[in-house]
Enzyme design. Structure first.
Site, short mmCIF file in Angstrom:
data_model
loop_
_atom_site.label_atom_id
_atom_site.label_comp_id
_atom_site.label_asym_id
_atom_site.label_seq_id
_atom_site.Cartn_x
_atom_site.Cartn_y
_atom_site.Cartn_z
N GLY A 184 51.54 6.33 -13.18
CA GLY A 184 50.14 6.65 -13.49
C GLY A 184 49.36 6.91 -12.21
O GLY A 184 49.79 6.53 -11.13
N ARG A 208 56.66 9.43 -17.16
CA ARG A 208 57.70 9.60 -18.17
C ARG A 208 58.97 10.23 -17.57
O ARG A 208 59.85 10.62 -18.30
CB ARG A 208 57.22 10.53 -19.29
CG ARG A 208 56.06 9.99 -20.08
CD ARG A 208 56.51 8.93 -21.09
NE ARG A 208 55.39 8.45 -21.85
CZ ARG A 208 54.52 7.54 -21.41
NH1 ARG A 208 54.66 7.01 -20.21
NH2 ARG A 208 53.52 7.15 -22.16
N ASP A 261 56.39 0.12 -9.28
CA ASP A 261 57.74 -0.45 -9.25
C ASP A 261 58.79 0.47 -9.88
O ASP A 261 59.92 0.57 -9.39
CB ASP A 261 57.77 -1.85 -9.89
CG ASP A 261 57.20 -1.87 -11.30
OD1 ASP A 261 56.60 -0.86 -11.72
OD2 ASP A 261 57.35 -2.90 -11.98
N THR A 299 49.29 1.21 -7.33
CA THR A 299 48.90 0.86 -8.69
C THR A 299 47.54 0.19 -8.63
O THR A 299 47.27 -0.60 -7.72
CB THR A 299 49.87 -0.09 -9.41
OG1 THR A 299 49.25 -0.58 -10.60
CG2 THR A 299 50.27 -1.28 -8.58
N ASP A 321 46.82 -2.00 -10.59
CA ASP A 321 47.08 -3.38 -11.03
C ASP A 321 47.36 -4.34 -9.87
O ASP A 321 47.37 -5.55 -10.06
CB ASP A 321 48.27 -3.41 -11.99
CG ASP A 321 47.98 -2.69 -13.29
OD1 ASP A 321 46.82 -2.33 -13.52
OD2 ASP A 321 48.92 -2.50 -14.09
N ASP A 357 50.11 -5.10 -8.47
CA ASP A 357 51.20 -6.03 -8.78
C ASP A 357 52.57 -5.55 -8.28
O ASP A 357 53.61 -5.98 -8.81
CB ASP A 357 51.26 -6.28 -10.29
CG ASP A 357 51.58 -5.03 -11.10
OD1 ASP A 357 51.56 -3.93 -10.50
OD2 ASP A 357 51.85 -5.15 -12.31
N ARG A 375 48.95 -5.39 -17.01
CA ARG A 375 49.96 -5.59 -18.05
C ARG A 375 50.54 -7.00 -18.00
O ARG A 375 50.55 -7.70 -19.00
CB ARG A 375 51.09 -4.57 -17.88
CG ARG A 375 50.59 -3.14 -17.92
CD ARG A 375 51.56 -2.20 -17.22
NE ARG A 375 52.79 -2.07 -17.94
CZ ARG A 375 52.98 -1.27 -18.98
NH1 ARG A 375 51.98 -0.54 -19.41
NH2 ARG A 375 54.15 -1.19 -19.57
#
Ligand code: F6P
Length: 378
Positions: free
Chosen positions: A14, A77, A118, A140, A142, A144, A186
């Site tokens: 993303g 994807r 990742d 990211t 996030d 993470d 997430r």
């Protein structure tokens, strides 16, 4: 020293604010500092398979520093080890990794800078085992990715989420409501923890600390007793109750299979049954990924991009750029690198001992633990 003359670059997974700063930094330092040429692949690894690429020169990256998204396009994807190339009429996924390597050889690309999370680092690690020279740059919102204490995009996401919490405060107070904001994250609650504390949320719920409904209800009722007839709850999309499970949709392939979302409205429904006060929820969603990167993310992306090129110039490969100390907790940031494989060992969670969790508890923020673990009536 390296024999590099041309490098490739791609953005996998993303998007995240700051990607363009990295693309610009890699391109400018490759061209200006080393005299290399740069090929940008479109839509992550997909462009390596489908042959969508362009040469990046100084004018290609002019003016992109403040822009969100990625000028190269992204895709979460495309795993070249299992990819169905529909544009070539394929009816099932197959291993395209040799096609990717062939593409690099045909274009005389000596090394590749891969920017991603990742999943992208796992693919890059596999490609490097097949002989591709790769340097990864962690990305990211996030925050993470294992192996680095911070990723670019995180600061922008936290800023956006904090602004949203600030805005919810004024309307929650006016309408005497409990307002829930569901934030991205997430399996790691970094955005929710930082934005929750920065925005002064009363309740912060993260995946690392499964929450007790009783403690949430008690906190809201206690606030009302003390005269604050509104409450702000920041909840990560991957948070879950102690006796429940995280809410997500399974959407297909094994590499990227969970689409999170819905825990905020679940909590709204549950609390509405138990409280007299009106409860409403909002999902901030992709607003956290969009828009202009903050100054901090632009600087971090630029620093990571130039460092990635430095690593290649020094003959390093199969490594990921890393910040070895938490910039929020230390006086300096240390730029270094780790083996790519480190990033593939699962997400980097918020440690329960993190000083921000301790600060939140001291600020009388409910982090979902049993009632006796926090809070004093005063
Ligand atoms: O990994 C970043 C992230 O923003 C997650 O927090 C979120 O679950 C996911 O991306 C959403 O991705 P997509 O745009 O593919 O739905």
């Amino acid at each position: 020293m390296s024999e590099i003359r041309r490098i490739g670059i791609l953005t996998g997974g993303g998007d995240a604010p700051g990607l363009n700063a990295v693309i610009r930094a890699v391109t400018k330092s490759a061209i200006l500092d080393h005299g290399w040429s740069v090929i940008g692949f479109r839509n992550g690894f997909e462009g390596c398979i489908t042959g969508e690429f362009e040469e990046l020169n100084l004018s290609s990256v002019r003016g992109i520093l403040p822009r969100g998204g990625t000028i190269l396009g992204a895709s979460n994807r495309c795993n070249p080890f299992s990819f169905q190339n529909t544009s070539a009429g394929e009816d099932a996924p197959r291993d395209h990794s040799d096609d990717v390597i062939q593409r690099f050889q045909d274009l005389e690309i000596d090394a590749v800078v891969v920017i991603g999370g990742d999943g992208t680092m796992s693919i890059s690690n596999e490609l490097s085992r097949k002989g591709v020279q790769v340097i990864g740059i962690p990305k990211t919102i996030d925050n993470d990715v294992r192996g680095t204490k911070v990723t670019f995009g995180f600061d922008t996401a936290v800023t956006t989420a904090t602004e949203a919490i600030d805005k919810l405060h004024t309307t929650a107070e006016s309408h005497h409501r409990v307002m829930i904001v569901e934030l991205m994250g997430r399996t790691a609650g970094w955005i929710t923890l930082y934005a929750g504390v920065a925005g002064g949320a009363d309740i912060i719920l993260i995946p690392e600390l499964p929450f007790h409904m009783d403690s949430i209800k008690d906190k809201i009722e206690r606030r009302a007793r003390l005269g604050s007839y509104f409450t702000i709850i920041a909840i990560a999309e991957g948070a879950q109750p102690v006796d429940g499970r995280a809410i997500y949709e399974t959407i297909g392939d094994e590499w990227y299979q969970k689409r999170f979302g819905g825990i905020g409205s679940w909590l709204e429904h549950e609390l509405s049954q138990q409280l007299e006060q009106e409860v409403r929820s909002v999902v901030l969603g992709h607003l956290q990924r969009g828009g202009e990167p903050t100054a901090r993310d632009r600087a971090l992306g630029t620093m990571m991009g130039t460092y990635a090129v430095d690593l290649l110039a020094e003959g390093e490969t199969n490594r990921m750029v890393s910040i070895s100390r938490d910039p929020m907790g230390q006086s300096s940031t240390d730029m270094t690198s780790v083996p790519l494989v480190v990033a593939t060992r699962g997400p980097r969670h918020v440690p329960i001992s993190h000083p921000l969790i301790r600060s939140a508890r001291v600020m009388d923020v409910c982090v979902g633990e049993p009632w006796h673990a926090h809070g004093k009536e005063s």
